[in-house]
Design an enzyme around this catalytic site. Structure first.
Site: not given
Length: 470
Positions: A16, A37, A45, A179, A182, A202, A306, A314, A439
């Site tokens: 992305s 690529e 993503c 944990g 993901i 852990r 990343d 993303t 509401h």
């Protein structure tokens, strides 16, 4: 005089962030752009992450939807057997469609695409897998991250998130190790699709880095829907046993599973790219070190997404890529402020949406007030569900500015997106108070919180895990 470079910009990585940077540079700023690529256009993503995962979350939500329907007067509502091959085939068709959109969009804009791996030779040269060398005025690294396997014997017998979308059959009994978000999301998916699911972590709470109260609530929910959540436990060895895997835990026990999924973090995907040889500095985890303009210490080499290990989302990569293209090729210098970025954890039945500071982070910085609500939603309560919603605002006592919003509720991801606009604009508690509620909705609680539930006076944060019992 001829241009000494083949391209103005060479992008390594078709995810992305890289695609956005390349497409904006060529279509809006007239740059000559190439992109390499080695796998599939769309990146993690689109092909292996957010998109297929969210579709699997939707699929896994239907048993609970049928149960809710029975609570609303549809006594025969059932979902029957889940057809994994049919779903998987439709999923792959959708991913193919999205990949084609990414590729066509880049090519139609005027970019040149190399469907192969590329590595950096020097500050202005890349080498393709077929041996060709291509020069560029600027190079952008946008290779994302890759799942990390733990350093234990037999780790190769475990799956990573990339593998799940290609499984021939769903495991009857599965172990999820980790944990983070993901792990929490895939444990929810496996359970919703009918797998007996064990999840080990852990630490003493899931979702390290999120608000402590919300971490506890997510853990309670995982257990509440039937996931066997074991905290303070780690795997020490995996062994192949027939078609399954035997796992040894650090408490000495062993158990057999049909599959083991590791969701133990992701590492920046920088290995073998020639970065250090070209003089680019990498961090401890292999991340590309960049400044706020996404520029490395080599002036012609940049990185977004990343691979820089800043905020690994993303939409952040997309914004970084767009800002890079505008700055370098459009004479419109700007950078992304990473301080206020909303995120969501797509568990079920409640999602976790969050933006800004956690209660603990805010309390370490100065005096704050915490406005909170914990209640059973009208929809859930009528259907007989015991699920409870939690919302909290973190407010600076000095400026009355809302520093953080945390929502644990159905569709919290949708709500937090709108809250993020207010937080980004510097909204105060008074701004929230004078907003008229819609509401009946869950979201109205965000603008009807009148009295602080607790205050923190100093730089130290006290524990709030007990608040999750409310």
């Amino acid at each position: 005089m001829s241009d000494p470079f083949d391209f103005d910009l060479f992008v390594i990585g078709g995810g992305s962030g890289g695609v956005r940077a390349g497409r904006i540079a060529v279509s809006e700023h007239g740059a000559k752009v190439a992109l390499a690529e080695e796998s599939r256009m769309g990146g993690t993503c689109v092909i292996r992450g957010c998109v297929p995962k969210k579709l699997m979350i939707y699929a896994a939500s239907h048993p609970a939807a049928a149960a809710e329907a029975r609570g609303y007067g549809w006594p025969e509502a059932q979902v029957g057997r889940f057809d994994w091959p049919a779903f998987r085939g439709k999923l792959h068709a959708e991913l193919d469609r999205l990949e084609e959109i990414y590729e066509r969009g880049f090519l139609v804009a005027g970019g040149t695409l190399f469907k192969q791996r590329a590595r950096i030779v020097d500050p202005h040269m890349v080498e393709l897998a077929d041996g060709r060398r291509v020069s560029a005025r600027q190079i952008l690294v946008a290779t994302g991250g890759r799942p990390a396997l733990p350093d234990i014997p037999g780790a190769e017998f475990g799956l990573i998130s990339d593998d799940l979308f290609d499984l021939e059959t769903l495991p009857r009994r599965v172990l999820v190790v980790g944990g983070g978000f993901i792990a929490c999301e895939f444990a929810t998916i496996f359970h919703g699709l009918g797998c007996e699911t064990v999840m080990i972590h852990r630490g003493d709470k899931v979702l390290r880095g999120f608000d402590d109260e919300m971490r506890v609530r997510v853990g309670y929910q995982l257990e509440g829907i039937g996931i066997d959540l074991r905290l303070g436990v780690n795997a020490t060895r995996l062994e192949r046993r027939g078609e399954g895997v035997r796992v040894r835990f650090d408490d000495g026990r062993t158990e057999d599973f049909d599959a083991v999924m590791f969701a133990t973090g992701r590492n920046p995907n920088t290995e073998g790219l020639g970065l250090e040889e070209a003089g680019v500095k990498l961090g401890r985890r292999g991340e590309v070190i960049v400044d706020r303009w996404s520029q490395t210490q080599i002036p012609s080499i940049y990185a977004v997404g990343d691979v820089t290990d800043r905020v690994n989302l993303t939409p952040v990569a997309i914004r970084e890529g767009h800002a890079f293209a505008d700055t370098v090729f459009g004479a419109q210098p700007r950078f992304l402020d990473h301080a206020v970025v909303a995120s969501a954890v797509y568990t079920r039945p409640n999602e976790l949406g969050t933006v800004g500071l956690t209660e603990e982070q805010a309390a370490e910085r100065g005096p704050v007030e915490v406005y909170a609500a914990h209640f059973s939603g009208m929809r859930d309560k009528f259907a007989g569900s015991t699920s409870r919603v939690a919302m909290k605002l973190i407010v600076c006592q000095t400026t009355l500015r809302v520093l953080g919003v945390h929502i644990f509720a159905p569709e919290a991801g949708e709500m937090i997106q709108l809250a993020a606009i207010a937080i980004g604009m510097g909204a105060t508690k008074a701004d929230f108070d004078r907003t008229v509620a819609v509401h009946p909705t869950l979201a109205e609680e965000i603008v009807t919180l009148r009295h602080p539930e607790r205050r923190h006076a100093g730089p130290q944060a006290d524990t709030v895990a007990q608040a999750a019992q409310a």
